[in-house]
Design an enzyme around this catalytic site. Structure first.
Site, PDB file in Angstrom:
ATOM      1  N   GLU A  39       0.830  -1.201  -0.052  1.00  0.00           N
ATOM      2  CA  GLU A  39      -0.058  -0.157  -0.051  1.00  0.00           C
ATOM      3  C   GLU A  39       0.799   1.232   0.016  1.00  0.00           C
ATOM      4  O   GLU A  39       1.730   1.461   0.809  1.00  0.00           O
ATOM      5  CB  GLU A  39      -0.835  -0.056   1.380  1.00  0.00           C
ATOM      6  CG  GLU A  39      -1.832   1.332   1.345  1.00  0.00           C
ATOM      7  CD  GLU A  39      -2.614   1.558   2.517  1.00  0.00           C
ATOM      8  OE1 GLU A  39      -3.540   0.477   2.489  1.00  0.00           O
ATOM      9  OE2 GLU A  39      -2.647   2.197   3.343  1.00  0.00           O
TER      10      GLU A  39
ATOM     11  N   ASP B 282     -12.489   8.572   7.362  1.00  0.00           N
ATOM     12  CA  ASP B 282     -12.345   9.231   8.571  1.00  0.00           C
ATOM     13  C   ASP B 282     -12.754  10.605   8.592  1.00  0.00           C
ATOM     14  O   ASP B 282     -13.358  11.035   7.521  1.00  0.00           O
ATOM     15  CB  ASP B 282     -10.799   9.353   8.962  1.00  0.00           C
ATOM     16  CG  ASP B 282     -10.199   8.198   9.227  1.00  0.00           C
ATOM     17  OD1 ASP B 282     -10.664   7.159   9.703  1.00  0.00           O
ATOM     18  OD2 ASP B 282      -8.960   8.000   8.393  1.00  0.00           O
TER      19      ASP B 282
ATOM     20  N   GLN C 237      -7.239  -3.986   9.147  1.00  0.00           N
ATOM     21  CA  GLN C 237      -6.490  -2.533   9.555  1.00  0.00           C
ATOM     22  C   GLN C 237      -5.168  -3.457  10.142  1.00  0.00           C
ATOM     23  O   GLN C 237      -5.230  -4.590  10.422  1.00  0.00           O
ATOM     24  CB  GLN C 237      -7.139  -2.154  10.781  1.00  0.00           C
ATOM     25  CG  GLN C 237      -6.569  -0.864  11.294  1.00  0.00           C
ATOM     26  CD  GLN C 237      -7.282  -0.103  12.638  1.00  0.00           C
ATOM     27  OE1 GLN C 237      -7.806  -0.995  13.075  1.00  0.00           O
ATOM     28  NE2 GLN C 237      -7.551   1.258  12.632  1.00  0.00           N
TER      29      GLN C 237
ATOM     30  N   ARG D  18     -15.866   4.049   4.442  1.00  0.00           N
ATOM     31  CA  ARG D  18     -16.648   5.438   4.781  1.00  0.00           C
ATOM     32  C   ARG D  18     -15.768   6.443   4.888  1.00  0.00           C
ATOM     33  O   ARG D  18     -16.041   7.614   4.517  1.00  0.00           O
ATOM     34  CB  ARG D  18     -17.459   5.100   6.182  1.00  0.00           C
ATOM     35  CG  ARG D  18     -18.309   6.401   6.377  1.00  0.00           C
ATOM     36  CD  ARG D  18     -18.748   6.300   7.894  1.00  0.00           C
ATOM     37  NE  ARG D  18     -17.497   6.749   8.847  1.00  0.00           N
ATOM     38  CZ  ARG D  18     -17.573   6.894  10.241  1.00  0.00           C
ATOM     39  NH1 ARG D  18     -18.870   6.844  10.765  1.00  0.00           N
ATOM     40  NH2 ARG D  18     -16.477   7.089  10.713  1.00  0.00           N
TER      41      ARG D  18
END
Length: 597
Positions: A21, A113, A185, A111
């Site tokens: 990532e 932060d 996560q 969604r």
């Protein structure tokens, strides 16, 4: 390829895979540096990469540019993050439309932060309220074109039972709405991860789970990241790391061992998990060290599905053949051929297209700035200086030439000494490849393509040469009936000893269950188009120097008087045969010069 298909294939082959990532930097220079790093890290063998999307799309243009470049130029499958935060429907649709245009097939829907400066998340007018709304919208508008991922949070397993049930229901609803896999996560407590995976499966969720792995870079970075995400840190991590918190190198070394052990436990557990997703934080060394510690070696097929860098944009995904002339300038080739009439045809077709060879559409450029050029190439003032410069490039002593955006390829090392000798005597090589007679496709130097195959290539040389040295070379070439050549000058006068207008395949591969693949060719019309670029690059190099300087004069004169030549030796079984005529020509030329003097 969709990520779910990559995961499925790895499972069938019972092999471990990994992915990286990255996040978009805030500056243009940072973006260029990151692209260079992504290109280097591609050699570590990730199956794909993903690019984050800041809250509200603050760097959405950079995210889109990164996706476009990684898909099109770097040729690596890319997953694009997309959030609901500060994103009205129109902005979401624009992002998805551009992703599809760039050939991106994978989206991580979040969604997001809360926006900067706010503690609570709130929906923007005309936007989406929950991650599931974004998933449903993508499925409604694009059907099954995109693979959709969502995030998973292992520490939810620590919630009170009723809250955990609610979170699992939300995750299940997303999966039922069309999610293909889950990225977790980051975490450091492997037992928490195992408990969460069990809870996910108990909830009836069957899609693949990809664990998010965060290499430990520094003590302060580790503390900041875990505090921000409220990550549980196992006591043994703290006991091992804290005594060395002022020694970044030691923290990283210990961190590698700790995280590697966690990865081993995950891969050894009976969970069906064979993939690891590394949160690189745009850094290279810790991720590389972690892969080395885990002994995860890149598959050649992942790094080199073809001998040249394949583009993954829609019009080029099926492209299987290219002229060899642009081997060292892939970006230029992609720009030049962007509007060819023949695309998308899956093969290199009739290059007599009126769009072929047009230079004005994008221009010819040098990658190096003036200062960088001076640092790399110095100030050559004689032909001998230029010859020595080219020889040093072949030996890997300088990182680039105007005709090559990158340092010599690994296979150049096989013939580096011969190339250096050719350059020293006046054959200024700008492209080459050694003969290869059936190397395995997983060979670390010559290999490319699917496993269990064999690759072949004819010896190839492309070079600038003076008229006198060329006159000495041609008779020796023509005595060898297995050599074909093309010679062209700056004006475009072409001569050759080949009687065929068709292409000459100089690279091919034989793989189980496939037709023979011939991905690299030599042919006349594209060589004539490349000629313009080759001479223009030399002119631009000359123009970096002051108008009356010896450097500008020697390079400009060289470009004005030299011929551009390509030579193919069609006996791919003899690796040294191509060099014999050059050595004989050098001897003849030296003798003629001695007689003349």
């Amino acid at each position: 390829m969709k990520i779910s298909k990559k995961i499925e294939r790895a499972e069938k082959e019972n092999r471990v895979w990994w992915s990286f990532e990255y996040f978009p930097p805030r500056t243009a220079q940072g973006l260029q540096n990151l692209l260079d790093r992504i290109e280097r890290m591609r050699a570590l063998g990730p199956e794909f990469i993903d690019i984050t999307w800041n809250a509200g799309g603050r760097t959405s243009d950079l995210t889109s540019e990164l996706v476009k470049t990684c898909q099109g130029l770097i040729g690596i499958e890319t997953c694009m993050h997309l959030t609901c935060t500060n994103m009205p429907k129109e902005k979401v649709d624009n992002a998805l439309r551009e992703a599809k245009q760039h050939g991106c097939r994978n989206v991580l829907a979040l969604r997001g932060d809360p926006p900067a400066g706010k503690d609570e998340w709130e929906a923007v007018e005309g936007g989406f309220v929950h991650g599931i709304d974004l998933v449903r919208h993508i499925r409604k508008e694009y059907g099954d074109y995109f693979d959709i991922a969502v995030p998973g949070f292992p520490q939810h397993v620590l919630l009170p039972p009723d809250e955990l049930v609610f979170e699992m229901k939300c995750l299940k609803d997303k999966c039922d709405a069309g999610v293909n896999f889950i990225f977790t996560q980051m975490f450091y407590d492997v037992d928490i991860f195992f408990r969460w995976v069990q809870a996910v499966r108990d909830a009836g969720i069957t899609v693949p789970i990809v664990p998010g792995i965060a290499p430990i870079q520094t003590w302060n970075g580790f503390q900041k990241a875990t505090m921000l995400a409220k990550t549980v840190i196992p006591q043994n991590f703290l006991e091992a790391l804290e005594p060395h918190k002022n020694n970044d190198e030691k923290v990283r070394a210990i961190g590698i061992q700790l995280v590697a052990e966690m990865c081993r436990k995950i891969l050894a557990a009976d969970l069906g998990i064979k993939g690891l997703h590394f949160y690189t934080m745009n850094l290279e060394k810790a991720t590389k060290m972690l892969l080395e510690e885990l002994q995860l070696v890149p598959r050649v097929e992942t790094v080199k599905p073809l001998p040249w860098r394949q583009s993954l944009t829609p019009s080029r995904r099926e492209e299987s053949t290219r002229p060899i002339f642009w081997a060292n300038r892939a970006k230029s080739y992609l720009s030049r051929t962007e509007n060819w009439d023949e695309y998308p045809n899956g093969r290199f077709g009739d290059s007599r297209s009126p769009a072929y060879g047009e230079l004005d559409g994008y221009g010819v450029w040098l990658k190096q700035t003036k200062d960088e050029a001076y640092k790399i190439w110095g100030f050559p003032s004689t032909l001998a200086d230029v010859h020595a410069l080219f020889a040093r490039f072949c030996l890997g002593e300088i990182p680039s030439l105007p005709w090559s955006d990158t340092s010599p390829s690994p296979e150049t090392s096989v013939i580096a000494n011969q190339l250096a000798k050719l350059n020293e005597i006046g054959f200024l090589t700008i492209n080459s490849q050694p003969a290869v007679n059936g190397a395995r496709s997983d060979d670390r130097i010559h290999g490319w393509g699917p496993s269990n195959g064999f690759v072949y290539q004819k010896a190839y040389l492309e070079f600038f040469v003076s008229p006198g040295l060329l006159d000495a070379l041609i008779p020796h070439i023509e005595r060898d009936k297995l050599i074909t050549y093309y010679v062209i000058n700056k004006r475009g006068d072409l001569r050759t000893n080949t009687h065929s207008e068709g292409p000459n395949a100089v690279t091919w591969g034989v793989f189980p269950g496939k037709e023979i693949i011939q991905p690299t060719i030599v042919e006349a019309i594209s060589f004539m188009a490349w000629k313009d670029e080759a001479y223009e690059l030399g002119r631009k190099w000359a123009n970096l120097y002051e108008p009356d300087s010896p450097s500008r004069k020697v390079i400009a004169d060289l470009m004005e008087t030299s011929y551009l030549v390509n030579v193919v030796h069609n006996d791919f079984k003899d690796p040294n045969a191509i060099f014999v005529p050059f050595m004989k020509a050098a001897e003849d030329y030296a003798a003629s010069q001695h007689t003349a003097n």
